[in-house]
Design a protein around this motif. Structure first.
Motif, PDB file in Angstrom:
ATOM      1  N   GLU A 140      41.412   1.428  65.700  1.00  0.00           N
ATOM      2  CA  GLU A 140      42.853   1.790  66.063  1.00  0.00           C
ATOM      3  C   GLU A 140      43.323   3.103  65.616  1.00  0.00           C
ATOM      4  OE1 GLU A 140      46.083  -1.038  65.575  1.00  0.00           O
ATOM      5  OE2 GLU A 140      47.140  -0.124  67.277  1.00  0.00           O
ATOM      6  N   SER A 141      42.904   3.216  64.045  1.00  0.00           N
ATOM      7  CA  SER A 141      43.190   4.437  63.287  1.00  0.00           C
ATOM      8  C   SER A 141      42.566   5.508  63.861  1.00  0.00           C
ATOM      9  CB  SER A 141      42.876   4.280  61.816  1.00  0.00           C
ATOM     10  OG  SER A 141      43.828   3.060  61.234  1.00  0.00           O
ATOM     11  N   THR A 188      38.644  -3.657  64.254  1.00  0.00           N
ATOM     12  CA  THR A 188      39.810  -3.150  65.332  1.00  0.00           C
ATOM     13  C   THR A 188      40.703  -2.602  64.688  1.00  0.00           C
ATOM     14  OG1 THR A 188      39.124  -5.417  66.278  1.00  0.00           O
ATOM     15  CG2 THR A 188      41.491  -4.451  66.624  1.00  0.00           C
ATOM     16  N   HIS A 197      46.206  -0.309  74.220  1.00  0.00           N
ATOM     17  CA  HIS A 197      47.661  -0.178  73.485  1.00  0.00           C
ATOM     18  C   HIS A 197      47.765   1.220  72.835  1.00  0.00           C
ATOM     19  CE1 HIS A 197      50.973  -0.824  71.194  1.00  0.00           C
ATOM     20  NE2 HIS A 197      51.602  -1.256  72.035  1.00  0.00           N
ATOM     21  N   ALA A 198      46.721   1.379  71.884  1.00  0.00           N
ATOM     22  CA  ALA A 198      46.915   2.798  71.065  1.00  0.00           C
ATOM     23  C   ALA A 198      46.757   3.915  72.336  1.00  0.00           C
ATOM     24  CB  ALA A 198      45.584   2.783  70.269  1.00  0.00           C
ATOM     25  N   LEU A 199      46.033   3.837  73.323  1.00  0.00           N
ATOM     26  CA  LEU A 199      46.063   4.837  74.281  1.00  0.00           C
ATOM     27  C   LEU A 199      47.192   4.742  75.545  1.00  0.00           C
ATOM     28  CD1 LEU A 199      42.150   5.076  74.915  1.00  0.00           C
ATOM     29  CD2 LEU A 199      43.393   6.807  73.541  1.00  0.00           C
ATOM     30  N   ASN A 200      47.911   3.807  75.205  1.00  0.00           N
ATOM     31  CA  ASN A 200      48.850   3.530  75.951  1.00  0.00           C
ATOM     32  C   ASN A 200      48.574   3.384  77.448  1.00  0.00           C
ATOM     33  OD1 ASN A 200      51.546   3.257  76.688  1.00  0.00           O
ATOM     34  ND2 ASN A 200      52.029   5.550  77.015  1.00  0.00           N
ATOM     35  N   VAL A 221      41.172   6.109  66.721  1.00  0.00           N
ATOM     36  CA  VAL A 221      41.623   6.161  68.153  1.00  0.00           C
ATOM     37  C   VAL A 221      42.690   7.329  67.950  1.00  0.00           C
ATOM     38  CG1 VAL A 221      42.665   5.452  70.343  1.00  0.00           C
ATOM     39  CG2 VAL A 221      40.663   4.508  69.407  1.00  0.00           C
ATOM     40  N   VAL A 222      43.617   7.062  67.151  1.00  0.00           N
ATOM     41  CA  VAL A 222      44.749   7.822  66.854  1.00  0.00           C
ATOM     42  C   VAL A 222      44.182   9.146  66.296  1.00  0.00           C
ATOM     43  CG1 VAL A 222      46.822   7.885  65.660  1.00  0.00           C
ATOM     44  CG2 VAL A 222      46.334   5.816  66.697  1.00  0.00           C
ATOM     45  N   SER A 223      43.196   9.130  65.569  1.00  0.00           N
ATOM     46  CA  SER A 223      42.868  10.371  64.863  1.00  0.00           C
ATOM     47  C   SER A 223      42.021  11.286  65.858  1.00  0.00           C
ATOM     48  CB  SER A 223      41.674   9.910  63.873  1.00  0.00           C
ATOM     49  OG  SER A 223      41.205  11.097  63.180  1.00  0.00           O
ATOM     50  N   VAL A 260      43.708  -4.054  71.739  1.00  0.00           N
ATOM     51  CA  VAL A 260      44.532  -2.913  70.697  1.00  0.00           C
ATOM     52  C   VAL A 260      44.165  -1.668  71.078  1.00  0.00           C
ATOM     53  CG1 VAL A 260      44.519  -2.543  68.387  1.00  0.00           C
ATOM     54  CG2 VAL A 260      44.391  -4.896  68.992  1.00  0.00           C
ATOM     55  N   MET A 261      43.035  -1.150  71.373  1.00  0.00           N
ATOM     56  CA  MET A 261      42.613   0.036  71.930  1.00  0.00           C
ATOM     57  C   MET A 261      43.434   0.753  72.897  1.00  0.00           C
ATOM     58  SD  MET A 261      40.589   0.713  69.156  1.00  0.00           S
ATOM     59  CE  MET A 261      40.276  -0.434  67.921  1.00  0.00           C
TER      60      MET A 261
END
Lengths: 370, 258
Positions: B171-172, B167, B140-143, B174-176, B137-138
């Motif tokens: 993920e939030s 998780t 994916h958040a980082l592409n 990581v986006v932050s 999942v992480m």
């Protein structure tokens, strides 16, 4: 042979409503654990015990934190959904913080239903403990007299004590049969029988138990391998006991607040201070009771050795009293070469695959260790 | 010659291994589960038979393992992945006393005795924290791909930490962190540290010995293995094909039980 018990568990609310209509008796909702149902019976009322359900949570989260145990949260959910409409009053004990809070929530949400609180003392002086329990039961009886409209009499108490003594003896006989002959009935059947007593009038339940205990007691004894003892508060969700049967783990005994801890000490003998003290504190060690004279670790060790069994800690998520004791007990049993494992459940869980893997792995581990 | 098969039908992939009576691996196959775990298990089994040049009737016994082990009805017997990973690793690395298995949706730590005997085990709770799913999942958040996340993490410059092991919240976070201008490499390392800390805590529940091995798909993640080695203070033995250890153990148990 067990269908009546399964039905009682499936249709508990309807059953209680039916019995109330049939007998005209008031129903007292008893929250877990350690309130003597005998005094409710003595007052001509009918105790119904609540220990949570598997229903999904929606409304209760408005009033209780998500880190409260699902026993208390699903009890509240039942009440909010009208599944306790037949209850005339509630009795709570103070066995844990969550339940203490639940009592206050009930007082606020259901003001038309009396809430009686039976305070369990956390003190080391046995004398003070007994005096306190006596004061608590006298006050509880007065409040129950108001709810039922009946007087608490010696004769009423005597009859109730006899009835509950009979019931308690039958349950202990059932436990003895399982210890001696674990293959006589499945875990699901055993705990369905025990649980059904929560919803049926004691005299009805006693009448159902007698023939079952007699039949099971006459069955041929078959020794079984893969023997375990479960330890915790209550074996909920009940469906999970089927996983033990499916995997082939045989529960030969338990250390549960709704099981051995409750029944092994016998029924209430009277409402004097010493009898009350024995009723609350006279059983096997319990994580919710403060009693420095007892050691649950050595108790479980002896139980595991005498039953040639491993130990499984059945933990209900966010049950703090059990969570505090679990690491110490686990280490102690491991140090003494008793196979031990634990799992954590929420009552509204629908899938048990992860727990089944743990249970099967524990069985495989025991097969090479015991 | 007698042949034995092990089928590990996990949460994300199906693995099949065939061994002979001398414990020699004749072939293995790994494939994604898709939507039908039984079909995936059967397909992996057929593929490994093809690779080994065997027919179904040549195989004397099959043990299935993994979360969908009961769905693989071709099996002679079912065993948990805990027993199977323990058995499999004990053949590749005899003397291992601690095994860490991090799969797609769960993680496990095992204390082992002689010949892969399981003395104790611990599993993660039902959520995805501490599992391969968390890293997926992480990533994916980082592409990034899973390998890309590992490579990026190993090139980190600044220490960051994820405060949440959940998780969803992770993920939030990581986006932050991305929006705050932190580099992908630094965030990737923070993700690896987060999962590694969870795994070490799990392994400590059974006790960490000096001879540690790792199996499961996440053992291919070099950054994770490096962080775990740093945290526990020992080198970690990683098999060439860590994903097939459960299936290998299942095949070996099939042989022993016969």
């Amino acid at each position: 042979m067990f269908e009546e018990f399964f039905k009682a568990n499936r249709e508990s609310a309807n059953l209680a409503r039916k019995w109330k209509k049939k007998t005209g008796r008031k129903i007292i909702g008893v929250m877990p654990e350690y309130f003597p149902s005998e005094v409710i019976t003595a007052l001509g009322a009918y105790p119904v015990h609540f220990r949570g359900t598997q229903m999904p949570l929606s409304r209760s989260d408005t009033y209780m934190q998500s880190f409260s145990c699902t026993t208390t949260r699903t009890i509240l959910e039942q009440a909010l959904n009208g599944e306790m409409d037949y209850v005339d009053a509630f009795v709570f004990t103070t066995m844990c913080d969550n339940q203490q809070n639940l009592a206050e929530v009930f007082k606020n949400l259901f003001p038309d239903k009396p809430v009686i609180i039976f305070l369990i003392p956390f003190i080391s002086s046995v004398t003070l403990r007994q005096e306190h329990l006596k004061e608590q039961i006298d006050r509880s009886i007065s409040e129950l007299e108001r709810v039922t409209g009946n007087k608490f009499t010696k004769d009423g108490l005597k009859k109730a004590l006899m009835l509950h003594e009979r019931l308690n003896t039958l349950i202990n006989n059932l436990y003895d049969i399982r210890r001696r002959n674990p293959g006589a009935l499945s875990a699901y059947e055993f705990y369905s029988i025990v649980k059904a007593g929560s919803f049926l009038p004691p005299e009805e339940y006693t009448g159902m138990l007698g023939p079952v205990v007699k039949t099971l007691g006459s069955m041929d004894v078959k020794d079984v391998a893969d023997r375990v003892i479960i330890s915790g508060i209550t074996p909920e969700p009940l469906e999970l006991t089927k996983a033990f049967d499916e995997i082939g783990l045989h529960i030969v005994d338990d250390d549960l607040t709704s099981g051995t801890r409750r029944f092994s000490k016998g029924a209430l003998k009277g409402t004097d201070a010493k009898s009350l003290d024995n009723f609350v504190f006279g059983g096997s060690p319990c994580s919710t009771l403060f009693d420095p004279s007892k050691d649950r670790r050595s108790y479980l060790l002896d139980k595991a050795r005498s039953n040639r069994a491993g130990v499984i800690m059945w933990q209900i998520k966010f049950c703090e009293p059990e969570a505090f004791e679990r690491p110490d007990i686990t280490s102690y049993l491991k140090e003494n070469n008793i196979p031990v494992t634990s799992f954590e459940v929420e009552l509204q869980m629908a899938s048990f695959e992860g727990i089944k893997t743990r249970l099967q792995a524990f069985k495989e581990l025991m097969e090479v260790q015991i | 010659m007698k042949y034995f098969a092990g089928i590990d039908v996990g949460s994300l992939t199906a693995k099949a291994v065939v061994v002979d009576e001398n414990n020699r691996i004749l072939g293995y196959h790994v494939m994604p589960i898709g939507q039908d775990s039984f079909a995936a298990g059967m397909s992996a089994y057929q593929q490994v038979l093809n690779k080994a040049g065997l027919k179904r009737e040549d195989v004397l016994s099959i043990v299935s393992t993994g979360y969908s082990r009961k769905r693989f009805t071709e099996a002679t017997m079912q065993k948990t992945e805990i027993s199977c990973h323990a058995k499999g690793v004990s053949v590749i690395f005899p003397g291992v006393t601690t095994l860490i298995d991090v799969g797609g949706q769960d993680s496990k730590a095992m204390k082992l005795g002689k010949n892969g005997k399981v003395l104790d085990f611990a599993m993660n709770d039902k959520c995805a924290a501490g599992t391969g799913r968390f890293v997926e999942v992480m990533a994916h958040a980082l592409n990034l791909s899973l390998d890309g996340l590992s490579d990026a993490a190993l090139s980190f410059k600044n220490e960051l930490s994820l405060s949440s092991t959940c998780t969803v919240f992770g993920e939030s976070e990581v986006v932050s962190l991305l929006s705050q201008g932190h580099t992908v490499a630094d965030i990737a390392w923070a993700i690896i540290k987060s999962i590694a800390d969870r795994i070490v805590a799990l392994a400590k529940r059974v006790g960490i010995g000096q001879d540690v091995a790792m199996s499961g798909g996440m053992a291919k993640n070099r950054a994770l293995v490096a962080r775990l080695e740093d945290r526990i203070g020992f080198d970690i033995l990683v098999p060439d094909e860590p994903q097939i250890i459960g299936a290998l153990g299942a095949a070996l148990i099939a042989k022993e039980e016969k």
